[in-house]
Design an enzyme around this catalytic site. Structure first.
Site: not given
Length: 358
Positions: A98-99
């Site tokens: 995920d970012w």
């Protein structure tokens, strides 16, 4: 359902990403929290849906979650990403973070995470080189990661080529059929949304609206709905309904609209956090009452937590005045995200003779 959706997406040459893996069951503080779950419920409840989708549909990618699982970050969890996902379920695709979920690139690589998102200006590359030189990271692990990334690139290129070829071979009839299917799908989605709605309160039997009811729609989101996020969650819908047009199309009676706030933000000096603002003069007592209206609004909260400043409409429309300071159906609160007001037996709105169709 996740497996079927994944199969459908990838049948068109587009990769699906299964997320967020795993036990990401709360939004609050999810970047630091730990989901502490015993092995059996973790397997039988929280991982079961992922297992079905992976084994049945083989998504191109799986995205790891922010949270920790039993104290270990999902992006650094070898048991989760390698022992369960790859060795246990036979996942053949790529694991992406995920970012900004990666703190130390070497640990996620060792755990089985292939792609860190987004880039960080070469910091992770330097960390990987240091880990290789110090024998903290095995070169074979990096090789396996590179192979999976190359394989994904090849899948994307092949899918793009197949999609372009299919689009070029499409006829006018098939395009018309696709448009008809899109309309049918939209109607089905609308029906599902309507059936899913639950009316919790209906004071004074306000609904369904009586014929020729006076309706005011307040709030720019009723005209330009905010129905999705940004980034990876943003899609290009075929059709979007808005509340303002839907109310007008229902033919209940005269409909008036006011933006109520500016989408660009901001707050006027006299817009206190406890007072609803509509951009009209203070309510005045009147002698003649009109039928009780329904006011639907979409209110954007300001940075200070109060209600937004009044908007100056390009074509100002007159709004009703209240005949009594008595109770209303629902009042705004200091941090309320929406508010609605309706006539009660204690008072009525008086509507000007001018109205516009939304």
């Amino acid at each position: 359902m996740a497996a079927a959706l994944t199969e459908g997406i990838q049948s068109r040459g587009v990769g699906a990403s299964l997320k967020h893996f795993a036990a990401n069951n709360q939004e609050y503080d999810r970047m630091r929290s730990s989901s502490d779950v015993d092995p059996r419920p973790l397997r039988e409840i929280y991982l079961r849906g992922f297992e079905r989708a992976v084994k049945q549909a083989q998504p191109w990618t799986v995205m790891s979650s922010y949270n920790r699982i039993n104290g270990t970050a999902a992006s650094e969890n070898h048991w989760l990403l390698t022992e369960v996902l790859r060795e246990g379920w036979g996942f053949e695709g790529l694991v992406v973070s995920d970012w900004f979920a990666v703190a130390d690139r070497a640990k996620p690589l060792q755990a089985g995470l292939d792609l860190e998102m987004p880039t960080n200006g070469g910091l992770s590359r330097q960390r990987v080189l240091e880990a290789l030189c110090s024998d903290e990271l095995e070169e074979s692990v990096l090789d396996d990661c590179a192979v999976r990334i190359i394989r994904l690139i090849q899948q994307v290129l092949q899918g793009a080529a197949e999609g372009s070829a299919a689009e070029d071979s499409a006829t006018g009839a098939s395009s018309a059929e696709a448009a008809a299917q899109a309309g049918a799908h939209h109607a089905l989605a609308r029906e599902a949304a309507a059936r899913s709605a639950v009316l919790l309160k209906n004071e004074q039997q306000l609904l369904p609206l009586a014929p020729q009811s006076f309706v005011a729609v307040i709030g720019e989101f009723a005209r330009q709905p905010r129905f999705q996020g940004a980034g990876s969650s943003q899609i290009n819908p075929i059709h979007v309904d808005d509340a303002c047009s839907a109310i007008a199309d229902a033919g209940v009676g005269p409909v008036s609209f006011a933006p109520g706030f500016h989408l660009s933000g901001g707050e006027s000096a006299d817009s206190g956090p406890d007072q609803p603002q509509t951009g009209t003069a203070p309510p005045q007592r009147v002698r003649r009452a009109a039928p009780p209206p329904l006011i639907c609004s979409s209110v954007r909260r300001t940075r200070r937590g109060g209600l937004p400043r009044p908007s100056r409409c390009a074509s100002p429309i007159p709004l009703p005045t209240w005949t009594s300071p008595a109770s209303t159906a629902t009042c705004a609160t200091a941090r309320g995200s929406s508010w609605a007001t309706a006539g009660t037996t204690h008072g009525r709105w008086r509507w000007p003779s001018r109205s516009v169709t939304a």
